[in-house]
Design a protein around this motif. Structure first.
Motif, PDB file in Angstrom:
ATOM      1  N   SER A 267     -63.922  45.089 -34.405  1.00 47.48           N
ATOM      2  CA  SER A 267     -64.548  43.930 -35.048  1.00 47.48           C
ATOM      3  C   SER A 267     -65.908  44.297 -35.658  1.00 47.48           C
ATOM      4  O   SER A 267     -66.443  43.563 -36.480  1.00 47.48           O
ATOM      5  CB  SER A 267     -64.716  42.786 -34.039  1.00 47.48           C
ATOM      6  OG  SER A 267     -65.757  43.095 -33.135  1.00 47.48           O
ATOM      7  N   TYR A 268     -66.478  45.438 -35.241  1.00 47.44           N
ATOM      8  CA  TYR A 268     -67.746  45.863 -35.846  1.00 47.44           C
ATOM      9  C   TYR A 268     -67.565  46.333 -37.281  1.00 47.44           C
ATOM     10  O   TYR A 268     -68.513  46.395 -38.041  1.00 47.44           O
ATOM     11  CB  TYR A 268     -68.411  46.975 -35.022  1.00 47.44           C
ATOM     12  CG  TYR A 268     -68.955  46.485 -33.709  1.00 47.44           C
ATOM     13  CD1 TYR A 268     -70.125  45.737 -33.652  1.00 47.44           C
ATOM     14  CD2 TYR A 268     -68.275  46.739 -32.523  1.00 47.44           C
ATOM     15  CE1 TYR A 268     -70.609  45.259 -32.449  1.00 47.44           C
ATOM     16  CE2 TYR A 268     -68.748  46.274 -31.307  1.00 47.44           C
ATOM     17  CZ  TYR A 268     -69.920  45.534 -31.290  1.00 47.44           C
ATOM     18  OH  TYR A 268     -70.393  45.063 -30.101  1.00 47.44           O
ATOM     19  N   LEU A 269     -66.343  46.727 -37.627  1.00 47.36           N
ATOM     20  CA  LEU A 269     -66.103  47.193 -38.987  1.00 47.36           C
ATOM     21  C   LEU A 269     -66.169  46.015 -39.963  1.00 47.36           C
ATOM     22  O   LEU A 269     -66.958  45.988 -40.875  1.00 47.36           O
ATOM     23  CB  LEU A 269     -64.739  47.889 -39.093  1.00 47.36           C
ATOM     24  CG  LEU A 269     -64.755  49.368 -38.708  1.00 47.36           C
ATOM     25  CD1 LEU A 269     -64.928  49.560 -37.223  1.00 47.36           C
ATOM     26  CD2 LEU A 269     -63.483  50.043 -39.176  1.00 47.36           C
ATOM     27  N   ARG A 270     -65.232  45.108 -39.825  1.00 51.44           N
ATOM     28  CA  ARG A 270     -65.286  43.797 -40.445  1.00 51.44           C
ATOM     29  C   ARG A 270     -64.100  43.013 -39.921  1.00 51.44           C
ATOM     30  O   ARG A 270     -63.336  43.512 -39.116  1.00 51.44           O
ATOM     31  CB  ARG A 270     -65.268  43.886 -41.977  1.00 51.44           C
ATOM     32  CG  ARG A 270     -64.073  44.636 -42.552  1.00 51.44           C
ATOM     33  CD  ARG A 270     -64.163  44.677 -44.075  1.00 51.44           C
ATOM     34  NE  ARG A 270     -63.389  45.773 -44.598  1.00 51.44           N
ATOM     35  CZ  ARG A 270     -62.230  45.629 -45.255  1.00 51.44           C
ATOM     36  NH1 ARG A 270     -61.710  44.439 -45.446  1.00 51.44           N
ATOM     37  NH2 ARG A 270     -61.577  46.685 -45.720  1.00 51.44           N
ATOM     38  N   GLU A 271     -63.922  41.801 -40.371  1.00 48.72           N
ATOM     39  CA  GLU A 271     -62.833  41.007 -39.813  1.00 48.72           C
ATOM     40  C   GLU A 271     -61.501  41.653 -40.150  1.00 48.72           C
ATOM     41  O   GLU A 271     -61.221  41.978 -41.298  1.00 48.72           O
ATOM     42  CB  GLU A 271     -62.898  39.562 -40.328  1.00 48.72           C
ATOM     43  CG  GLU A 271     -63.881  38.720 -39.543  1.00 48.72           C
ATOM     44  CD  GLU A 271     -63.823  38.956 -38.024  1.00 48.72           C
ATOM     45  OE1 GLU A 271     -62.726  38.911 -37.461  1.00 48.72           O
ATOM     46  OE2 GLU A 271     -64.886  39.212 -37.414  1.00 48.72           O
ATOM     47  N   PHE A 272     -60.711  41.859 -39.144  1.00 50.37           N
ATOM     48  CA  PHE A 272     -59.513  42.668 -39.287  1.00 50.37           C
ATOM     49  C   PHE A 272     -58.428  42.149 -38.377  1.00 50.37           C
ATOM     50  O   PHE A 272     -58.708  41.557 -37.361  1.00 50.37           O
ATOM     51  CB  PHE A 272     -59.809  44.088 -38.834  1.00 50.37           C
ATOM     52  CG  PHE A 272     -59.903  45.038 -39.963  1.00 50.37           C
ATOM     53  CD1 PHE A 272     -58.923  45.081 -40.928  1.00 50.37           C
ATOM     54  CD2 PHE A 272     -60.998  45.873 -40.069  1.00 50.37           C
ATOM     55  CE1 PHE A 272     -59.023  45.972 -41.966  1.00 50.37           C
ATOM     56  CE2 PHE A 272     -61.093  46.747 -41.100  1.00 50.37           C
ATOM     57  CZ  PHE A 272     -60.106  46.798 -42.058  1.00 50.37           C
ATOM     58  N   GLY A 273     -57.218  42.444 -38.705  1.00 51.27           N
ATOM     59  CA  GLY A 273     -56.127  42.172 -37.776  1.00 51.27           C
ATOM     60  C   GLY A 273     -55.756  40.707 -37.780  1.00 51.27           C
ATOM     61  O   GLY A 273     -56.622  39.833 -37.830  1.00 51.27           O
ATOM     62  N   ARG A 274     -54.509  40.447 -37.764  1.00 51.98           N
ATOM     63  CA  ARG A 274     -54.026  39.069 -37.697  1.00 51.98           C
ATOM     64  C   ARG A 274     -53.433  38.868 -36.319  1.00 51.98           C
ATOM     65  O   ARG A 274     -52.561  39.638 -35.904  1.00 51.98           O
ATOM     66  CB  ARG A 274     -52.976  38.836 -38.784  1.00 51.98           C
ATOM     67  CG  ARG A 274     -53.590  38.688 -40.173  1.00 51.98           C
ATOM     68  CD  ARG A 274     -52.639  39.182 -41.217  1.00 51.98           C
ATOM     69  NE  ARG A 274     -52.474  40.630 -41.073  1.00 51.98           N
ATOM     70  CZ  ARG A 274     -52.692  41.495 -42.050  1.00 51.98           C
ATOM     71  NH1 ARG A 274     -53.058  41.084 -43.243  1.00 51.98           N
ATOM     72  NH2 ARG A 274     -52.529  42.781 -41.858  1.00 51.98           N
ATOM     73  N   PRO A 275     -53.899  37.845 -35.586  1.00 51.55           N
ATOM     74  CA  PRO A 275     -53.360  37.620 -34.248  1.00 51.55           C
ATOM     75  C   PRO A 275     -51.839  37.558 -34.289  1.00 51.55           C
ATOM     76  O   PRO A 275     -51.264  36.882 -35.133  1.00 51.55           O
ATOM     77  CB  PRO A 275     -53.959  36.265 -33.848  1.00 51.55           C
ATOM     78  CG  PRO A 275     -55.187  36.122 -34.685  1.00 51.55           C
ATOM     79  CD  PRO A 275     -54.880  36.824 -35.974  1.00 51.55           C
ATOM     80  N   GLY A 276     -51.201  38.321 -33.419  1.00 48.45           N
ATOM     81  CA  GLY A 276     -49.738  38.314 -33.356  1.00 48.45           C
ATOM     82  C   GLY A 276     -49.077  39.174 -34.415  1.00 48.45           C
ATOM     83  O   GLY A 276     -47.871  39.340 -34.416  1.00 48.45           O
TER      84      GLY A 276
ATOM     85  N   PHE B 254     -66.469  53.714 -42.783  1.00 48.49           N
ATOM     86  CA  PHE B 254     -67.489  53.387 -41.780  1.00 48.49           C
ATOM     87  C   PHE B 254     -68.051  54.648 -41.122  1.00 48.49           C
ATOM     88  O   PHE B 254     -69.255  54.792 -40.942  1.00 48.49           O
ATOM     89  CB  PHE B 254     -66.880  52.476 -40.716  1.00 48.49           C
ATOM     90  CG  PHE B 254     -67.882  51.889 -39.763  1.00 48.49           C
ATOM     91  CD1 PHE B 254     -68.618  50.766 -40.119  1.00 48.49           C
ATOM     92  CD2 PHE B 254     -68.090  52.449 -38.511  1.00 48.49           C
ATOM     93  CE1 PHE B 254     -69.543  50.214 -39.233  1.00 48.49           C
ATOM     94  CE2 PHE B 254     -69.014  51.911 -37.631  1.00 48.49           C
ATOM     95  CZ  PHE B 254     -69.739  50.792 -37.997  1.00 48.49           C
ATOM     96  N   LEU B 255     -67.164  55.564 -40.751  1.00 51.00           N
ATOM     97  CA  LEU B 255     -67.597  56.795 -40.077  1.00 51.00           C
ATOM     98  C   LEU B 255     -68.086  57.850 -41.064  1.00 51.00           C
ATOM     99  O   LEU B 255     -68.591  58.892 -40.651  1.00 51.00           O
ATOM    100  CB  LEU B 255     -66.451  57.368 -39.237  1.00 51.00           C
ATOM    101  CG  LEU B 255     -66.060  56.578 -37.993  1.00 51.00           C
ATOM    102  CD1 LEU B 255     -64.781  57.124 -37.378  1.00 51.00           C
ATOM    103  CD2 LEU B 255     -67.189  56.627 -36.956  1.00 51.00           C
ATOM    104  N   GLY B 256     -67.921  57.584 -42.350  1.00 49.21           N
ATOM    105  CA  GLY B 256     -68.363  58.565 -43.329  1.00 49.21           C
ATOM    106  C   GLY B 256     -67.493  59.803 -43.356  1.00 49.21           C
ATOM    107  O   GLY B 256     -67.949  60.898 -43.701  1.00 49.21           O
TER     108      GLY B 256
END
Lengths: 223, 223
Positions: free
Chosen positions: A54-63, A78-80
């Protein structure tokens, strides 16, 4: 040690694990993975994985889960990892040579371009295609190639001088394997990798475990 | 990974630093040190040091400090440094050889007694006085010498099989340098030392720092 990243260090240190898992998943042709699947493969709680990502950005859809390639791209950014980074190793002993030829680094965009050593007997030799230079050449090479990362694998007593020389040459990120904690000015990122200290924490577990075994043996002897 | 020690892992990992500081202080003939002195030398808050040391037992007199030799003895006992511990290294590549000859380990009571490798070309050679044996000899030697610790420096794809063989042979504490997270049964202590993953977290700082420098340069250009 004074950069304050937005992501906690423990979360940051787990991102590469997710990255590697996703590279494998992508190679196997998977398009979507769930945090539960990742958790099982990596022996981590799924909730932890969702929190870290979640630190990356909003991700993933529940289920539904994470889109593998989308998440891979975000982690790379993000990690470069997409950027090529060049580093030098100072200290061309066994550990320095091991790191210079460590095959795992290139997957993370790191290229070790040269080694340095104060021992004239080592200067001029090659390790995995990299030349060993005399220490005096460090400032020039680092400045000329705009090297940002330095890896320190010298004995403890030489570490502070090497770190000082790296900082003076313009290196801003230092990975130190010498068993000391050198001082660095503000704005320099120093990570200490103290193998002997790590060993000492393992030692604690060896002794605890031996004690437990002895108690168990004593217990079974009495029964 | 299922042993639950009474001391938090971050505190445990700092104890070796205090130990090393105290060894030096003792060698210099110091009898008492304060947490402030230790904090200054180690770049750690004094309150943190007092908290970490409080896991050993009640120590230190406010305004007086710690008795160097008393604290040294307690740390040695707590960390099990006084006990001799023997370990084997599986994987006699550059990293395995570097660890086998790493001078820092002996100060923590660790003796690496043998290396193992599946490459017949390496078998029979010596590294820092230790023999390289074929992998097939691992169970016998570990059982015969009651070895408790195994160090894994094989490629990723071989790591699980090596860890399984170590556990079957009676090893209970495993230090894994292969870039995977092997599964171990309950009661086995596994510590993963993933250098490439550690590198990836450094990569994050390199990129953040480069971005900051670019912004600063752009800012100074406009002014």
């Amino acid at each position: 040690m004074d950069i304050k990243p937005g992501i906690p260090q423990p979360s940051l240190s787990r991102l590469p694990l997710y990255y590697r898992f996703l590279v494998q998943a992508s190679e196997l042709g998977k398009e979507v993975v769930s945090s539960e699947e990742m958790g099982q493969a990596l022996s981590l709680p799924a909730a932890q994985i969702r929190k870290d990502l979640s630190y990356l950005r909003e991700f993933g859809r529940p289920g539904v889960g994470y889109a593998v390639n989308e998440l891979l791209g975000s982690l790379e950014e993000f990690l470069g990892l997409a950027n090529d980074k060049e580093a030098v190793v100072v200290g061309a002993g066994r550990l320095g040579q091991a790191l210079a030829s460590y095959p795992g680094f290139e997957g993370y965009g790191l290229r070790i371009v040269a080694l340095f050593d104060s021992d004239p007997a080592k200067v001029g030799q090659e390790v995995a295609g990299r030349r060993i230079f005399p220490l005096a050449k460090l400032p020039n090479l680092v400045a000329r190639l705009h090297i940002q990362m330095g890896i320190v694998t010298v004995p403890a007593e030489a570490a502070q001088a090497v770190v000082d020389a790296m900082v003076a040459a313009g290196i801003t990120v230092i990975w130190n394997f010498a068993p000391v904690r050198p001082h660095v000015p503000e704005g320099i990122w120093l990570q200490n990798e103290d193998l002997a200290a790590r060993l000492a924490t393992l030692s604690y577990h060896v002794v605890r475990h031996a004690g437990k075994q002895r108690r168990e043996l004593a217990g079974s002897g009495r029964s």
